[in-house]
Motif scaffolding. Structure first.
Motif: not given
Length: 235
Positions: A64-74, A105-117
Motif C-alpha cells: 500500500v502507498k505510505v499515504s494510505k497505510e493504516i497501521f492496524n488493518k488493511a 465483513v473483511v477481516l482487515g486486521t489480519l493484513h495490516p499495512r496492506t491494500s485490498i482493492t
C-alpha cells in the motif's frame, strides 16, 4: 457459467402474502456467476442478475502507498467503472456504499499495512445495479481468498404507487416506482450491513421491504453455495 432460477412460490412462501407474483412480482430474476475469469487480479467474478451484469476484480492483500497505510488493518478501496464514460457522482456514491459493506465483513486486521482493492466494471445495467455490484464484489473476494467473517449479498426492492413490493426490479420498474431500497445483508444472521434508499415510503413499508430482502437473501446465499460447490467439485 452457473445459473439458478427462483420461482415466485418459493419466495412468496417466506415473505408472506404481501407481494404478488413477478410481473408485478416478488421473485428474483435468474442468477449466473463465473469466477476466476481474469488472470491479472488475485480474484475475479462475473455476476449476472437478469440482464444486469457486473465484472469484479480483487487485488491484494498487496503493498500500500505510505499515504494510505493504516497501521492496524488493511486499506480497502473500491473502484466502480460505468459501462461508458468516466465515473460520476452516482458511481462515487455507490463506491462508498460498497466499501462500507466490504469493510464490515473483511477481516482487515489480519493484513495490516496492506491494500485490498475491488474494481467493478458495469457490463450492462437493466436494474438493481447496486445489488449486482455487491454480489459480484462478494464472489470476487471469495475467489481471491480474502478472509471474511461472513459473506454478504445485495437485494433491491421497489415500491410502486399503490404500495406493491417488487424484488430485484428492472430499470423500467425502478423508474416507475415511488421508492427504491437496496439492502446489504450478511450470511450468518441476515443482519443489515448497509442500506440505500430513494423516494418516499413509510416506516411500515421500510420494515416490509427489509423483511422481504432478508427472505430473498437466503436464495442468494444458497446460489453462492451451490455455485462454489459446483466449481470446486470440478477442480
Amino acid at each position: 457459467m452457473e445459473e439458478e432460477m427462483h420461482t415466485d412460490a418459493e419466495i412468496r412462501a417466506e415473505i408472506g402474502t404481501g407481494c404478488s407474483p413477478r410481473g408485478p412480482g416478488c421473485s428474483l430474476r435468474h442468477f449466473a456467476c463465473e469466477q476466476n475469469l481474469l488472470s491479472r487480479p488475485d480474484g475475479s467474478a462475473s455476476f449476472l442478475q437478469g440482464d444486469t451484469s457486473v465484472l469484479a476484480g480483487v487485488y491484494g492483500p498487496a503493498e500500500v502507498k505510505v499515504s494510505k497505510e493504516i497501521f492496524n488493518k488493511a486499506t480497502l478501496e473500491v473502484i466502480l467503472r460505468p459501462k461508458i464514460g468516466l465515473p460520476g457522482v452516482a458511481e462515487k456514491s455507490r463506491e462508498r456504499l460498497i466499501r462500507n459493506t466490504c469493510e464490515a465483513v473483511v477481516l482487515g486486521t489480519l493484513h495490516p499495512r496492506t491494500s485490498i482493492t475491488v474494481v467493478l466494471q458495469v457490463v450492462s445495467d437493466a436494474g438493481s445495479l447496486l445489488a449486482c455490484c455487491l454480489n459480484a464484489a462478494c464472489m470476487a473476494l471469495v475467489d481471491a481468498g480474502v478472509p471474511m467473517r461472513a459473506l454478504f449479498c445485495g437485494v433491491t426492492c421497489a415500491l410502486d404507487s399503490d404500495g406493491t413490493l417488487v424484488l430485484d426490479p428492472t430499470s423500467k420498474q425502478e423508474k416507475e416506482a415511488r421508492a427504491v431500497l437496496t439492502f446489504a445483508l450478511d450470511s450468518v444472521e441476515r443482519k443489515l450491513l448497509m442500506s440505500s434508499t430513494k423516494g418516499l415510503y413509510s416506516d411500515s413499508e421500510l420494515q416490509q421491504c427489509l423483511a422481504a430482502a432478508q427472505a430473498a437473501s437466503q436464495h442468494v446465499f444458497r446460489f453462492y453455495r451451490e455455485s462454489l460447490q459446483r466449481r470446486y467439485s470440478k477442480s
